[in-house]
Design a protein around this motif. Sequence first.
Motif, PDB file in Angstrom:
ATOM      1  N   UNK A   2       0.834  -1.196   0.000  1.00 34.97           N
ATOM      2  CA  UNK A   2       0.000   0.000   0.000  1.00 34.97           C
ATOM      3  C   UNK A   2       0.870   1.248   0.000  1.00 34.97           C
ATOM      4  N   UNK A   3       0.325   2.308  -0.592  1.00 39.78           N
ATOM      5  CA  UNK A   3       0.964   3.609  -0.619  1.00 39.78           C
ATOM      6  C   UNK A   3      -0.046   4.615  -0.095  1.00 39.78           C
ATOM      7  N   UNK A   4       0.401   5.510   0.807  1.00 42.26           N
ATOM      8  CA  UNK A   4      -0.469   6.562   1.310  1.00 42.26           C
ATOM      9  C   UNK A   4       0.119   7.908   0.966  1.00 42.26           C
ATOM     10  N   UNK A   5      -0.745   8.848   0.619  1.00 40.18           N
ATOM     11  CA  UNK A   5      -0.279  10.189   0.322  1.00 40.18           C
ATOM     12  C   UNK A   5      -1.389  11.055  -0.215  1.00 40.18           C
ATOM     13  N   UNK A   6      -0.994  12.230  -0.692  1.00 34.25           N
ATOM     14  CA  UNK A   6      -1.933  13.209  -1.225  1.00 34.25           C
ATOM     15  C   UNK A   6      -1.870  13.197  -2.749  1.00 34.25           C
ATOM     16  N   UNK A   7      -3.030  13.206  -3.387  1.00 34.72           N
ATOM     17  CA  UNK A   7      -3.075  13.201  -4.849  1.00 34.72           C
ATOM     18  C   UNK A   7      -2.534  14.521  -5.379  1.00 34.72           C
ATOM     19  N   UNK A   8      -1.524  14.416  -6.230  1.00 32.18           N
ATOM     20  CA  UNK A   8      -0.916  15.594  -6.854  1.00 32.18           C
ATOM     21  C   UNK A   8      -1.462  15.821  -8.264  1.00 32.18           C
ATOM     22  N   UNK A  54     -10.062  13.582  -6.335  1.00 32.34           N
ATOM     23  CA  UNK A  54      -9.627  14.896  -6.797  1.00 32.34           C
ATOM     24  C   UNK A  54      -8.226  15.194  -6.289  1.00 32.34           C
ATOM     25  N   UNK A  55      -7.581  16.130  -6.947  1.00 34.38           N
ATOM     26  CA  UNK A  55      -6.265  16.600  -6.520  1.00 34.38           C
ATOM     27  C   UNK A  55      -6.392  17.166  -5.106  1.00 34.38           C
ATOM     28  N   UNK A  56      -5.436  16.839  -4.253  1.00 39.65           N
ATOM     29  CA  UNK A  56      -5.422  17.327  -2.881  1.00 39.65           C
ATOM     30  C   UNK A  56      -6.005  16.352  -1.868  1.00 39.65           C
ATOM     31  N   UNK A  57      -6.664  15.306  -2.332  1.00 39.42           N
ATOM     32  CA  UNK A  57      -7.269  14.324  -1.433  1.00 39.42           C
ATOM     33  C   UNK A  57      -6.206  13.378  -0.886  1.00 39.42           C
ATOM     34  N   UNK A  58      -6.316  13.015   0.396  1.00 39.43           N
ATOM     35  CA  UNK A  58      -5.432  12.013   0.998  1.00 39.43           C
ATOM     36  C   UNK A  58      -6.018  10.642   0.739  1.00 39.43           C
ATOM     37  N   UNK A  59      -5.186   9.736   0.205  1.00 35.87           N
ATOM     38  CA  UNK A  59      -5.671   8.414  -0.194  1.00 35.87           C
ATOM     39  C   UNK A  59      -4.705   7.323   0.229  1.00 35.87           C
ATOM     40  N   UNK A  60      -5.243   6.113   0.239  1.00 34.58           N
ATOM     41  CA  UNK A  60      -4.432   4.910   0.403  1.00 34.58           C
ATOM     42  C   UNK A  60      -4.690   4.064  -0.830  1.00 34.58           C
ATOM     43  N   UNK A  61      -3.618   3.671  -1.532  1.00 32.15           N
ATOM     44  CA  UNK A  61      -3.732   2.906  -2.768  1.00 32.15           C
ATOM     45  C   UNK A  61      -3.061   1.553  -2.587  1.00 32.15           C
ATOM     46  N   UNK A  62      -3.807   0.491  -2.896  1.00 27.19           N
ATOM     47  CA  UNK A  62      -3.244  -0.861  -2.906  1.00 27.19           C
ATOM     48  C   UNK A  62      -2.565  -1.073  -4.248  1.00 27.19           C
ATOM     49  N   UNK A  63      -1.319  -1.536  -4.227  1.00 24.08           N
ATOM     50  CA  UNK A  63      -0.518  -1.608  -5.455  1.00 24.08           C
ATOM     51  C   UNK A  63       0.124  -2.979  -5.635  1.00 24.08           C
ATOM     52  N   UNK A  64       0.523  -3.251  -6.865  1.00 19.05           N
ATOM     53  CA  UNK A  64       1.389  -4.370  -7.225  1.00 19.05           C
ATOM     54  C   UNK A  64       2.584  -3.785  -7.968  1.00 19.05           C
ATOM     55  N   UNK A  65       3.767  -4.323  -7.711  1.00 16.93           N
ATOM     56  CA  UNK A  65       4.958  -3.936  -8.469  1.00 16.93           C
ATOM     57  C   UNK A  65       5.062  -4.863  -9.667  1.00 16.93           C
ATOM     58  N   UNK A  66       5.276  -4.288 -10.845  1.00 16.00           N
ATOM     59  CA  UNK A  66       5.386  -5.062 -12.084  1.00 16.00           C
ATOM     60  C   UNK A  66       6.761  -4.829 -12.691  1.00 16.00           C
ATOM     61  N   UNK A  67       7.356  -5.876 -13.252  1.00 13.57           N
ATOM     62  CA  UNK A  67       8.646  -5.779 -13.928  1.00 13.57           C
ATOM     63  C   UNK A  67       8.587  -6.482 -15.269  1.00 13.57           C
ATOM     64  N   UNK A  89      -8.600   4.176  -1.683  1.00  3.92           N
ATOM     65  CA  UNK A  89      -9.511   4.536  -0.597  1.00  3.92           C
ATOM     66  C   UNK A  89      -9.208   5.948  -0.137  1.00  3.92           C
ATOM     67  N   UNK A  90     -10.269   6.663   0.217  1.00  2.44           N
ATOM     68  CA  UNK A  90     -10.129   8.008   0.773  1.00  2.44           C
ATOM     69  C   UNK A  90      -9.686   7.880   2.225  1.00  2.44           C
ATOM     70  N   UNK A  91      -8.696   8.653   2.630  1.00  2.00           N
ATOM     71  CA  UNK A  91      -8.261   8.678   4.025  1.00  2.00           C
ATOM     72  C   UNK A  91      -8.845   9.915   4.687  1.00  2.00           C
TER      73      UNK A  91
END
Length: 125
Positions: A2-8, A54-67, A89-91
């Motif tokens: 998971x990655x958490x942060x603000x949408x840029x 929307x831009x500025x929203x705090x979110x948590x994103x479930x991710x997979x790393x691909x190579x 998901x919205x935080x």
Amino acid sequence: MEVQGKIKMIGETQTFGNNGFRKREVVVTTDEQYPQHLAIEFVQDKTDLLNNYQVGQNVKISINLRGREWTNPQGEVKYFNSIQGWRIEDLQPESSTDGMPPVPPVEAFEPADNLNEEDHDDLPF
């Protein structure tokens, strides 16, 4: 993962090839001492998940790393990595009440001004 942060930034949905492969990118800025700007791609039907954000929203994103491995026309082997999102998901800002419901303001309560000394011993048992 998971990655958490603000949408840029949220990109537009792009379509590639004859089979209609769809891709949409979101950039999330992490909240840490050295913030990172991570480009996360959503593909196919997952591109629609970004419609409600929307831009500025705090979110948590479930991710997979691909190579991927690719051999160029000169025969050199190259490797590419990508971060692919599959859930977002919205935080909400966390409250300091530890899950307790909010307490109404003092003005919401009626004053208890008609208490008599005799009434305090009126228990039915």
